[in-house]
Design an enzyme around this catalytic site. Structure first.
Site, mmCIF file in Angstrom:
data_model
loop_
_atom_site.group_PDB
_atom_site.id
_atom_site.type_symbol
_atom_site.label_atom_id
_atom_site.label_comp_id
_atom_site.label_asym_id
_atom_site.label_seq_id
_atom_site.Cartn_x
_atom_site.Cartn_y
_atom_site.Cartn_z
ATOM 1 C CD GLU A 158 40.965 38.296 -17.842
ATOM 2 O OE1 GLU A 158 41.794 39.186 -18.031
ATOM 3 O OE2 GLU A 158 39.809 38.346 -18.274
ATOM 4 N N GLY A 172 39.661 29.551 -23.258
ATOM 5 C CA GLY A 172 40.012 28.200 -23.675
ATOM 6 C C GLY A 172 38.860 27.400 -24.245
ATOM 7 C CB CYS A 204 31.449 35.741 -23.188
ATOM 8 S SG CYS A 204 30.247 35.143 -22.049
#
Ligand code: SAH
Ligand code: SF4
Length: 342
Positions: A85, A158, A335
């Site tokens: 994403e 990540g 987030c």
């Protein structure tokens, strides 16, 4: 788009080097989405490139727009079928920031993070990282969107510093005047606290912004929330930031998600103040208090009044603190919610 791929292709065709730069300039403007549109090249060359050279390493699978149209989230598919994403948001009218992923999944297993639940599938290549930026430039062009994409944050899926070789190559491409030409100071890399990566960024990329996801400032609670703290604990983070300041003299952002009853009490505020004062350069640290986005974990967000109280305690101690605006919550684009789709 990797410039080397275009350069090699043209060399093989026996074309002069400036033809490659024509293509790179056009593609990096976001206005040329296919080699067919590259009017500075001959028809034959365009057709051959279009047939042999994939322009993008990823393609759109799904796009969501927030109701206010200030945030967009894309699920993009990579050549091997994995997806990541990537987010585009506008913190101020006319200015756009993209939040990009550096890995498929993440191995760090932070308890509050949706990506952490996936585990790590693989690292992204430099091209897959920079193509997320290019993807949004093209998107803005196709949809006639006002304004400019001028900020890039490595805060998607990540841990960038667990993929540092490719992340550094992506920084090189993004800042290269002959490629994307972004200013170093318009790029931020966020880490859960991998100390070797923090120091390497300070040495090699002193003008790129660093954000450290701290979230709580004592070892027991941080280790429970962020297993990475077993390897790089609070004292090691303080030492790393000291060294980072010696290398760069640049401001660092401390990310701190406020979790109700977990890290938001006066005791926690005091521990955060002690953490910052222990480093010795409080004016170089800025605390970003983040509103928690639900991920299915056990946590709740801190009520607004209490968040303000937490921020006030920091400010009374002379520490810069802001509560971060939460764009795109309605598209799970904020987030920690970038869990991808199965
Ligand atoms: N792995 C890096 C960068 C990606 S995470 C890091 O951890 O810093 C980007 C930011 O999103 C981090 O500050 C992270 O702590 C925050 N985040 C993760 N889960 C969240 C959630 N559920 N709500 C709000 N922010 C979250
Ligand atoms: Fe990985 Fe960052 Fe999520 Fe932790 S917060 S699991 S480091 S992406």
């Amino acid at each position: 788009m990797h410039p080397e791929r275009i350069r090699t292709f043209l060399q093989e065709q026996g074309e002069p080097a400036y033809r490659a730069q024509q293509a790179i300039d056009a593609i990096c403007s976001g206005r040329v989405l296919s080699f067919d549109d590259l009017t500075t090249w001959s028809k034959g060359l365009r057709e051959k490139a279009a047939a042999e050279l994939p322009l993008m390493s990823l393609k759109e699978k799904k796009i969501l727009a927030s109701s206010s149209k200030v945030a967009f989230k894309a699920l993009v598919e990579l050549a091997d079928g994995n997806s990541v994403e990537t987010v585009l948001m506008s913190p101020k009218p006319g200015l756009w920031t993209t939040c990009i992923s550096s890995q498929v999944g993440c191995a760090m297993a932070c308890t509050f993070c949706a990506t952490g639940k996936l585990g790590l599938m693989r690292n992204l290549t430099a091209e897959e990282i920079t193509d997320q930026v290019l993807f949004w430039m093209q998107y803005m062009h196709v949809h006639n969107m006002e304004g400019r994409l001028n900020n890039i944050v490595y805060m998607g899926m990540g841990e960038p510093m667990a993929n540092l070789t490719n992340v550094e190559e992506s920084l090189q491409l993004l800042t290269d005047p002959k490629v994307f030409n972004f200013g170093d100071r318009h790029i931020s890399v966020s880490t859960s606290g991998l100390v070797p990566g923090i120091l390497r960024l300070g040495k090699n990329w002193p003008q790129v912004n660093l954000a450290l996801s701290l979230h709580v400032a004592n070892d027991i609670e941080r280790t429970a929330m962020m297993p990475v703290n077993k390897s790089f604990n609070i004292a090691k983070l303080q030492a790393a930031l000291k060294e980072y300041f010696t290398l760069t003299n640049r401001k660092v952002f401390l990310e701190y998600i406020l979790l109700r009853g977990e890290n938001d009490t006066p005791r926690h505020a005091q521990q955060l103040i002690d953490f910052i004062e222990g480093i010795g350069k409080p004016h170089l640290l800025h605390v970003n208090l983040i509103v928690y986005n639900k991920t299915g974990a056990k946590y709740e967000e801190t009520p607004r009044e209490q968040s303000r109280g937490f921020a006030d305690r920091l400010r009374k101690a002379g520490i810069h603190a802001t509560i971060r605006k939460n764009l795109g919550r309605d598209i799970s684009g904020a987030c920690g919610q970038l869990a991808g789709e199965k």
